[in-house]
Enzyme design. Structure first.
Site, PDB file in Angstrom:
ATOM      1  N   SER A   1      -4.934  -2.875 -44.550  1.00  0.00           N
ATOM      2  CA  SER A   1      -4.054  -2.814 -43.387  1.00  0.00           C
ATOM      3  C   SER A   1      -2.854  -1.909 -43.647  1.00  0.00           C
ATOM      4  O   SER A   1      -3.018  -0.738 -43.947  1.00  0.00           O
ATOM      5  CB  SER A   1      -3.636  -4.232 -42.991  1.00  0.00           C
ATOM      6  OG  SER A   1      -4.773  -5.015 -42.693  1.00  0.00           O
TER       7      SER A   1
ATOM      8  N   LYS B   1       9.357 -11.246 -18.803  1.00  0.00           N
ATOM      9  CA  LYS B   1      10.422 -11.485 -19.773  1.00  0.00           C
ATOM     10  C   LYS B   1      10.033 -12.635 -20.699  1.00  0.00           C
ATOM     11  O   LYS B   1       9.596 -13.690 -20.254  1.00  0.00           O
ATOM     12  CB  LYS B   1      11.738 -11.812 -19.042  1.00  0.00           C
ATOM     13  CG  LYS B   1      12.878 -12.173 -19.967  1.00  0.00           C
ATOM     14  CD  LYS B   1      13.240 -11.011 -20.888  1.00  0.00           C
ATOM     15  CE  LYS B   1      14.413 -11.390 -21.804  1.00  0.00           C
ATOM     16  NZ  LYS B   1      14.686 -10.329 -22.782  1.00  0.00           N
TER      17      LYS B   1
END
Length: 322
Positions: free
Chosen positions: A123, A175
């Protein structure tokens, strides 16, 4: 005063004297450590002459300012003729990998840089390896896991069981999404998916560019799969199977003298760590016979960042500790 009282006072005086000496020795050891680290460490470690620098990136990768500064010092040093990045990491935050990749590329613009994959470079750690000019891995090293992940907890079911509800008022539907307090909406999932895909495409393009692969071939390898070093050498994710001998051969071909020593550039301790960290643990261990409860655990907690923020590029994060 009876004999028992006199004996108690003597014991108390001895304890006070002991801890005063401890405090004095810790302070003096810290000051001495600062002086030694600032004035003599370079010559002792072999940094005062021409050499090959080696840094180790291990554990979970985060935004590491100290490592970036260390790499910049290596870049600027005329005595460093080449750099070896030793990798032993499952990855970490995407941003942490990105910043270290850029720091490695900056060094590579001035001098040869080699990645040495030990047990694992997956990764974000493989992202960093791609910043070097040459990747060397072992036969059974683990390489790959090219991808990005975003995880969040969902505790709404638990809250319902205990009779707790969370109310919210926000400026717009997206949000603070996704939220652990309610299932993510389709719009929230699409937003996160778009962000993940953008970072993933950046990672794939980086691998394709640095490893000389077509984007189509890079995509075939970027499905999250991991590979042994032997497999990675076959599919183009690493250059060669080997170790120090192969690294030396490559560097010699780049004009780096084979006679140069490899010098470890380790993390330099801060003044506070020298004064109150290792000095205290070592001193107390010596004085108390080597039995400080939880000393290793406390040191690990002090040096480890316990939480990862943002997008993560990591293989098998959070293994159970034995």
């Amino acid at each position: 005063m009876d004999q028992s009282g006199i004996a108690d006072r003597r014991r108390l005086r001895r304890k006070l004297t002991f801890w005063r000496v401890v405090a004095l020795v810790v302070v003096l050891a810290g000051i001495a450590g600062l002086v030694v680290s600032n004035s003599a460490s370079d010559s002792i470690a072999g940094k005062s002459t021409a050499h090959i620098a080696r840094v180790t990136i291990s554990g979970v990768i985060t935004d590491d300012t100290e490592m970036i500064e260390r790499l910049e010092t290596i870049r600027k040093s005329d005595r460093v003729k080449a750099l070896i990045i030793r990798l032993e990491s499952p990855g970490g935050t995407s941003y942490g990998g990105e910043t270290l990749y850029n720091a490695v590329r900056a060094v590579a613009a001035d001098k040869p840089v080699v990645a040495e994959v030990r047990t694992l470079a997956a990764s974000a750690a493989y992202m960093i390896a791609c910043g070097t000019d040459y990747i060397v891995a072992g036969d059974t090293s683990i390489v790959g896991s090219i991808g990005v992940i975003f995880q969040y907890a969902q505790v709404s079911g638990l809250l319902e069981k205990v009779g707790v509800s969370v109310q919210e008022i926000k400026s717009a539907p997206l949000k603070a999404e996704p939220s652990p307090f309610h299932a993510a909406s389709d719009e929230a999932k699409a937003m996160i998916r778009s962000m993940i895909n953008d970072s993933y495409n950046w990672f794939v393009d980086l691998v394709a560019d640095r490893r000389g692969l077509s984007r189509a071939d890079a995509l075939k390898l970027a499905d999250g799969s991991i590979f042994t070093g032997r497999q990675a050498a076959g599919n183009g994710l690493v250059d060669i199977i080997g170790g120090e001998a192969e690294i030396r051969t490559y560097l010699t071909g780049k004009g780096v003298a084979e006679s140069l020593k490899i010098v470890e550039w380790e993390r330099r301790k801060s003044s506070s760590e020298l004064l109150f960290g290792n000095a205290m643990v070592r001193l107390l261990t010596a004085l108390e016979g080597g039995s400080i409860p939880f000393a290793d655990q406390l040191r690990q907690l002090a040096e480890r960042k316990l939480f990862l923020d943002g997008l993560v590029s990591v293989w098998q994060f959070g293994p159970a500790e034995q």
